[in-house]
Write a protein that holds these residues in place. Structure first.
Motif, PDB file in Angstrom:
ATOM      1  N   ASP A 146      14.997  34.263 -17.225  1.00  0.00           N
ATOM      2  CA  ASP A 146      13.963  34.991 -17.943  1.00  0.00           C
ATOM      3  C   ASP A 146      13.192  34.112 -18.911  1.00  0.00           C
ATOM      4  O   ASP A 146      12.671  34.573 -19.902  1.00  0.00           O
ATOM      5  N   SER A 147      13.078  32.805 -18.607  1.00  0.00           N
ATOM      6  CA  SER A 147      12.404  31.896 -19.533  1.00  0.00           C
ATOM      7  C   SER A 147      10.915  32.192 -19.655  1.00  0.00           C
ATOM      8  O   SER A 147      10.282  31.736 -20.598  1.00  0.00           O
ATOM      9  N   SER A 148      10.366  32.945 -18.717  1.00  0.00           N
ATOM     10  CA  SER A 148       8.959  33.311 -18.842  1.00  0.00           C
ATOM     11  C   SER A 148       8.819  34.761 -19.301  1.00  0.00           C
ATOM     12  O   SER A 148       7.743  35.336 -19.201  1.00  0.00           O
ATOM     13  N   ALA A 149       9.912  35.344 -19.782  1.00  0.00           N
ATOM     14  CA  ALA A 149       9.858  36.694 -20.331  1.00  0.00           C
ATOM     15  C   ALA A 149       8.863  36.707 -21.484  1.00  0.00           C
ATOM     16  O   ALA A 149       8.675  35.696 -22.168  1.00  0.00           O
ATOM     17  N   PRO A 150       8.219  37.844 -21.719  1.00  0.00           N
ATOM     18  CA  PRO A 150       7.230  37.902 -22.803  1.00  0.00           C
ATOM     19  C   PRO A 150       7.747  37.404 -24.145  1.00  0.00           C
ATOM     20  O   PRO A 150       7.028  36.711 -24.856  1.00  0.00           O
ATOM     21  N   VAL A 151       8.982  37.715 -24.499  1.00  0.00           N
ATOM     22  CA  VAL A 151       9.491  37.269 -25.793  1.00  0.00           C
ATOM     23  C   VAL A 151       9.619  35.743 -25.830  1.00  0.00           C
ATOM     24  O   VAL A 151       9.311  35.119 -26.843  1.00  0.00           O
ATOM     25  N   ASP A 152      10.049  35.140 -24.718  1.00  0.00           N
ATOM     26  CA  ASP A 152      10.167  33.684 -24.686  1.00  0.00           C
ATOM     27  C   ASP A 152       8.796  33.018 -24.763  1.00  0.00           C
ATOM     28  O   ASP A 152       8.609  32.024 -25.472  1.00  0.00           O
ATOM     29  N   ARG A 153       7.833  33.574 -24.047  1.00  0.00           N
ATOM     30  CA  ARG A 153       6.476  33.022 -24.116  1.00  0.00           C
ATOM     31  C   ARG A 153       5.913  33.168 -25.529  1.00  0.00           C
ATOM     32  O   ARG A 153       5.243  32.273 -26.032  1.00  0.00           O
ATOM     33  N   ALA A 154       6.197  34.284 -26.180  1.00  0.00           N
ATOM     34  CA  ALA A 154       5.722  34.481 -27.552  1.00  0.00           C
ATOM     35  C   ALA A 154       6.360  33.473 -28.498  1.00  0.00           C
ATOM     36  O   ALA A 154       5.695  32.937 -29.392  1.00  0.00           O
ATOM     37  N   LEU A 155       7.641  33.190 -28.304  1.00  0.00           N
ATOM     38  CA  LEU A 155       8.305  32.177 -29.139  1.00  0.00           C
ATOM     39  C   LEU A 155       7.698  30.802 -28.896  1.00  0.00           C
ATOM     40  O   LEU A 155       7.479  30.036 -29.844  1.00  0.00           O
ATOM     41  N   LEU A 156       7.412  30.487 -27.646  1.00  0.00           N
ATOM     42  CA  LEU A 156       6.761  29.204 -27.347  1.00  0.00           C
ATOM     43  C   LEU A 156       5.390  29.117 -28.005  1.00  0.00           C
ATOM     44  O   LEU A 156       5.030  28.082 -28.580  1.00  0.00           O
ATOM     45  N   TRP A 157       4.620  30.202 -27.931  1.00  0.00           N
ATOM     46  CA  TRP A 157       3.302  30.212 -28.578  1.00  0.00           C
ATOM     47  C   TRP A 157       3.447  30.012 -30.089  1.00  0.00           C
ATOM     48  O   TRP A 157       2.653  29.284 -30.701  1.00  0.00           O
ATOM     49  N   ALA A 158       4.441  30.658 -30.691  1.00  0.00           N
ATOM     50  CA  ALA A 158       4.637  30.519 -32.136  1.00  0.00           C
ATOM     51  C   ALA A 158       4.907  29.064 -32.493  1.00  0.00           C
ATOM     52  O   ALA A 158       4.327  28.529 -33.446  1.00  0.00           O
ATOM     53  N   LEU A 159       5.767  28.393 -31.736  1.00  0.00           N
ATOM     54  CA  LEU A 159       6.035  26.981 -32.006  1.00  0.00           C
ATOM     55  C   LEU A 159       4.811  26.122 -31.735  1.00  0.00           C
ATOM     56  O   LEU A 159       4.562  25.151 -32.460  1.00  0.00           O
ATOM     57  N   ALA A 160       4.046  26.451 -30.719  1.00  0.00           N
ATOM     58  CA  ALA A 160       2.839  25.688 -30.415  1.00  0.00           C
ATOM     59  C   ALA A 160       1.828  25.810 -31.548  1.00  0.00           C
ATOM     60  O   ALA A 160       1.124  24.854 -31.873  1.00  0.00           O
ATOM     61  N   GLU A 161       1.765  26.981 -32.167  1.00  0.00           N
ATOM     62  CA  GLU A 161       0.784  27.220 -33.237  1.00  0.00           C
ATOM     63  C   GLU A 161       1.202  26.601 -34.569  1.00  0.00           C
ATOM     64  O   GLU A 161       0.373  26.040 -35.271  1.00  0.00           O
ATOM     65  N   VAL A 162       2.468  26.730 -34.940  1.00  0.00           N
ATOM     66  CA  VAL A 162       2.886  26.310 -36.283  1.00  0.00           C
ATOM     67  C   VAL A 162       3.625  24.987 -36.300  1.00  0.00           C
ATOM     68  O   VAL A 162       3.894  24.459 -37.360  1.00  0.00           O
ATOM     69  N   GLY A 163       3.984  24.466 -35.135  1.00  0.00           N
ATOM     70  CA  GLY A 163       4.730  23.231 -35.091  1.00  0.00           C
ATOM     71  C   GLY A 163       6.220  23.489 -35.271  1.00  0.00           C
ATOM     72  O   GLY A 163       6.673  24.629 -35.240  1.00  0.00           O
ATOM     73  N   PRO A 164       6.995  22.424 -35.439  1.00  0.00           N
ATOM     74  CA  PRO A 164       8.441  22.570 -35.548  1.00  0.00           C
ATOM     75  C   PRO A 164       8.834  23.590 -36.617  1.00  0.00           C
ATOM     76  O   PRO A 164       8.280  23.590 -37.711  1.00  0.00           O
ATOM     77  N   ASN A 165       9.795  24.436 -36.246  1.00  0.00           N
ATOM     78  CA  ASN A 165      10.212  25.478 -37.174  1.00  0.00           C
ATOM     79  C   ASN A 165      11.558  26.029 -36.771  1.00  0.00           C
ATOM     80  O   ASN A 165      12.050  25.773 -35.676  1.00  0.00           O
ATOM     81  N   SER A 166      12.127  26.841 -37.666  1.00  0.00           N
ATOM     82  CA  SER A 166      13.410  27.485 -37.390  1.00  0.00           C
ATOM     83  C   SER A 166      13.191  28.692 -36.489  1.00  0.00           C
ATOM     84  O   SER A 166      12.098  29.263 -36.446  1.00  0.00           O
ATOM     85  N   PRO A 167      14.224  29.107 -35.770  1.00  0.00           N
ATOM     86  CA  PRO A 167      14.092  30.288 -34.928  1.00  0.00           C
ATOM     87  C   PRO A 167      13.642  31.525 -35.703  1.00  0.00           C
ATOM     88  O   PRO A 167      12.799  32.290 -35.224  1.00  0.00           O
ATOM     89  N   THR A 168      14.167  31.721 -36.890  1.00  0.00           N
ATOM     90  CA  THR A 168      13.827  32.902 -37.668  1.00  0.00           C
ATOM     91  C   THR A 168      12.358  32.910 -38.064  1.00  0.00           C
ATOM     92  O   THR A 168      11.683  33.939 -37.952  1.00  0.00           O
ATOM     93  N   VAL A 169      11.841  31.787 -38.522  1.00  0.00           N
ATOM     94  CA  VAL A 169      10.435  31.711 -38.935  1.00  0.00           C
ATOM     95  C   VAL A 169       9.523  31.885 -37.722  1.00  0.00           C
ATOM     96  O   VAL A 169       8.550  32.622 -37.780  1.00  0.00           O
ATOM     97  N   ALA A 170       9.849  31.225 -36.624  1.00  0.00           N
ATOM     98  CA  ALA A 170       9.023  31.360 -35.424  1.00  0.00           C
ATOM     99  C   ALA A 170       9.040  32.800 -34.920  1.00  0.00           C
ATOM    100  O   ALA A 170       8.002  33.340 -34.546  1.00  0.00           O
ATOM    101  N   ALA A 171      10.201  33.433 -34.933  1.00  0.00           N
ATOM    102  CA  ALA A 171      10.304  34.815 -34.463  1.00  0.00           C
ATOM    103  C   ALA A 171       9.496  35.767 -35.341  1.00  0.00           C
ATOM    104  O   ALA A 171       8.921  36.733 -34.845  1.00  0.00           O
ATOM    105  N   ALA A 172       9.437  35.480 -36.632  1.00  0.00           N
ATOM    106  CA  ALA A 172       8.662  36.328 -37.546  1.00  0.00           C
ATOM    107  C   ALA A 172       7.174  36.279 -37.216  1.00  0.00           C
ATOM    108  O   ALA A 172       6.439  37.214 -37.519  1.00  0.00           O
ATOM    109  N   ARG A 173       6.714  35.201 -36.578  1.00  0.00           N
ATOM    110  CA  ARG A 173       5.304  35.055 -36.212  1.00  0.00           C
ATOM    111  C   ARG A 173       4.993  35.650 -34.840  1.00  0.00           C
ATOM    112  O   ARG A 173       3.856  35.642 -34.412  1.00  0.00           O
TER     113      ARG A 173
END
Length: 87
Positions: free
Chosen positions: A7-34
């Motif tokens: 499920d690596s292309s599941a919507p939640v995983d894609r959203a997490l990837l987008w969050a990291l792409a937008e803000v750069g390196p970050n913790s899982p909690t901060v990325a998930a909040a975005r």
């Protein structure tokens, strides 16, 4: 590029990837909040994404960044995290 499995292309995983792409390196909690999606427990999602080489851990604290493979997965899709979730 390693092919994503499961499920690596599941919507939640894609959203997490987008969050990291937008803000750069970050913790899982901060990325998930975005994310536009609810991520109750982001660390297991990040571990799964790292196992697929879509993100990589860059510090002991767990801070992750998106890899080239993760960027390619996002580029292969269309739109933004909002379009992935139907918003």
């Amino acid at each position: 590029m390693q092919q994503p499995t499961g499920d690596s292309s599941a919507p939640v995983d894609r959203a997490l990837l987008w969050a990291l792409a937008e803000v750069g390196p970050n913790s899982p909690t901060v990325a998930a909040a975005r994310c536009p999606l609810s991520v109750e427990s982001p660390r297991p999602r990040f571990v799964a994404l790292a196992e697929r080489d879509l993100i990589e851990r860059v510090s002991h604290e767990p801070v992750y960044r998106i890899t080239d493979d993760g960027q390619q997965l996002l580029a292969a899709g269309s739109g933004t995290p909002q379009s992935v979730t139907g918003d």
